[in-house]
Write a protein that holds these residues in place. Sequence first.
Motif, PDB file in Angstrom:
ATOM      1  N   PRO A   1     -60.730-104.030  54.522  1.00  0.00           N
ATOM      2  CA  PRO A   1     -60.944-104.084  55.803  1.00  0.00           C
ATOM      3  C   PRO A   1     -60.130-102.357  55.707  1.00  0.00           C
ATOM      4  O   PRO A   1     -60.057-101.308  56.693  1.00  0.00           O
ATOM      5  N   ILE A   2     -59.730-101.405  54.682  1.00  0.00           N
ATOM      6  CA  ILE A   2     -59.635-100.764  54.116  1.00  0.00           C
ATOM      7  C   ILE A   2     -60.183 -99.961  52.691  1.00  0.00           C
ATOM      8  O   ILE A   2     -60.679-101.060  52.229  1.00  0.00           O
ATOM      9  N   THR A   3     -60.356 -99.472  52.366  1.00  0.00           N
ATOM     10  CA  THR A   3     -60.754 -98.563  51.042  1.00  0.00           C
ATOM     11  C   THR A   3     -59.925 -98.825  50.461  1.00  0.00           C
ATOM     12  O   THR A   3     -58.744 -97.765  49.793  1.00  0.00           O
ATOM     13  N   VAL A   4     -59.883 -99.404  49.161  1.00  0.00           N
ATOM     14  CA  VAL A   4     -59.122 -99.623  48.003  1.00  0.00           C
ATOM     15  C   VAL A   4     -59.153 -98.873  46.380  1.00  0.00           C
ATOM     16  O   VAL A   4     -60.635 -99.600  46.183  1.00  0.00           O
ATOM     17  N   SER A   5     -59.117 -97.731  46.084  1.00  0.00           N
ATOM     18  CA  SER A   5     -59.893 -97.023  45.038  1.00  0.00           C
ATOM     19  C   SER A   5     -58.567 -96.934  44.430  1.00  0.00           C
ATOM     20  O   SER A   5     -56.907 -97.080  44.117  1.00  0.00           O
ATOM     21  N   GLY A   6     -58.632 -97.040  42.542  1.00  0.00           N
ATOM     22  CA  GLY A   6     -57.570 -97.111  41.663  1.00  0.00           C
ATOM     23  C   GLY A   6     -57.522 -98.531  39.765  1.00  0.00           C
ATOM     24  O   GLY A   6     -58.841 -99.506  41.363  1.00  0.00           O
ATOM     25  N   GLY A   7     -57.162 -98.555  39.527  1.00  0.00           N
ATOM     26  CA  GLY A   7     -57.733 -99.676  38.565  1.00  0.00           C
ATOM     27  C   GLY A   7     -56.936-101.284  39.278  1.00  0.00           C
ATOM     28  O   GLY A   7     -57.309-101.889  38.502  1.00  0.00           O
ATOM     29  N   HIS A   8     -56.054-101.154  40.819  1.00  0.00           N
ATOM     30  CA  HIS A   8     -55.875-102.202  40.942  1.00  0.00           C
ATOM     31  C   HIS A   8     -56.764-103.033  41.923  1.00  0.00           C
ATOM     32  O   HIS A   8     -56.601-104.158  42.468  1.00  0.00           O
ATOM     33  N   ALA A   9     -57.593-102.131  42.263  1.00  0.00           N
ATOM     34  CA  ALA A   9     -58.795-102.771  43.408  1.00  0.00           C
ATOM     35  C   ALA A   9     -59.162-103.982  43.249  1.00  0.00           C
ATOM     36  O   ALA A   9     -59.515-104.962  43.805  1.00  0.00           O
ATOM     37  N   GLU A  10     -59.520-104.256  41.676  1.00  0.00           N
ATOM     38  CA  GLU A  10     -60.715-105.397  41.437  1.00  0.00           C
ATOM     39  C   GLU A  10     -59.788-106.624  41.905  1.00  0.00           C
ATOM     40  O   GLU A  10     -59.640-107.560  42.771  1.00  0.00           O
ATOM     41  N   TRP A  11     -58.029-106.248  41.650  1.00  0.00           N
ATOM     42  CA  TRP A  11     -57.112-107.527  41.915  1.00  0.00           C
ATOM     43  C   TRP A  11     -57.207-107.658  43.437  1.00  0.00           C
ATOM     44  O   TRP A  11     -57.060-108.814  43.937  1.00  0.00           O
ATOM     45  N   VAL A  12     -56.764-106.709  44.427  1.00  0.00           N
ATOM     46  CA  VAL A  12     -56.697-106.562  45.693  1.00  0.00           C
ATOM     47  C   VAL A  12     -58.451-107.311  46.169  1.00  0.00           C
ATOM     48  O   VAL A  12     -57.925-108.004  47.145  1.00  0.00           O
ATOM     49  N   GLU A  13     -59.283-106.995  45.782  1.00  0.00           N
ATOM     50  CA  GLU A  13     -60.827-107.923  46.078  1.00  0.00           C
ATOM     51  C   GLU A  13     -61.004-109.338  45.782  1.00  0.00           C
ATOM     52  O   GLU A  13     -61.459-109.779  46.626  1.00  0.00           O
TER      53      GLU A  13
END
Length: 301
Positions: free
Chosen positions: A74-86
């Motif tokens: 729903p928002i663009t997530v970037s960075g090393g934490h993105a895979e965990w959020v996904e």
Amino acid sequence: VAARRAGWRTAAVAVQDAGAQRWMAKSTAKSTAAAESNASEALASNNNPEALMDLFSSFDKSNPEDNSGEVQLPITVSGGHAEWVESIYAKAGGDIKSLATITQQLSGVKQVAANSDYGINRFFVESDHLPEENVKALDLLLTEKEPLKSFDAIADQETKEYLVADEATMKAWKDARAAVKGLKLNAHVVELLNAMAARGATYRLGRVVDTLDEILTATSPTSEVLVQSAVELSAAQKKDLKAALKGYLPKNKKDMNMLYEVDTSLTGGLIVQLDSVTVDVSSTSILTAATAAAQGAEARA
């Protein structure tokens, strides 16, 4: 680690003096002969700085600057934490209620760590711990495999010397363990935390929680509104204000959760925060702007 912090571009001598000593310290703490051998080879590699860099790259795989992927949620997530959020978003199946539950529990773990002794919180804020260290720390926090009845009775030597260290820290571990137990973490959250620990990524928990909160805000049909005023607003004023603010709601928002605060530092007017947007129409800000404009005019005269 020292090489990373210096931009991975320091001279080989600086790497040897700082980084290799860290490697040796880790190796000694673990009593791992193979690691000691690797470190010794690194110290002797004056004529091969690239090999030395590779050694420290392997040692500290959790560089916060690495793995800067981007995912579209729903928002663009970037960075090393993105895979965990996904991963969490997928686990929730797009169900906002499930996502909110997971976020709340992860936030609880984050808060327990933040309120704990440094010996515990370091595994959730520092990127330079080995995966096996993260796994042991999380195991100590989530389970009672190590009873922690007394410091001398701790069987595992690394847990005793590196994680617990002394009686005071042991008590802190017990208190944190009790606090986490009170959160009643569900299986999805425990699975996620274990996966993060196995990758040496528990330090990313803070960013993960903050991003999940942003997703919840973006997907919620209700806007969160904070109104700060110099004095308590009357019921009629609150009703009029809410009616006026409805015209500013984003298209996906249907209602508002209103929170009112009195801020005595204000001389009048209001400060309104609607989700992430803040509108300052207080007398204080107006006077500040007027003063700045007057000073600018005087300077130009």
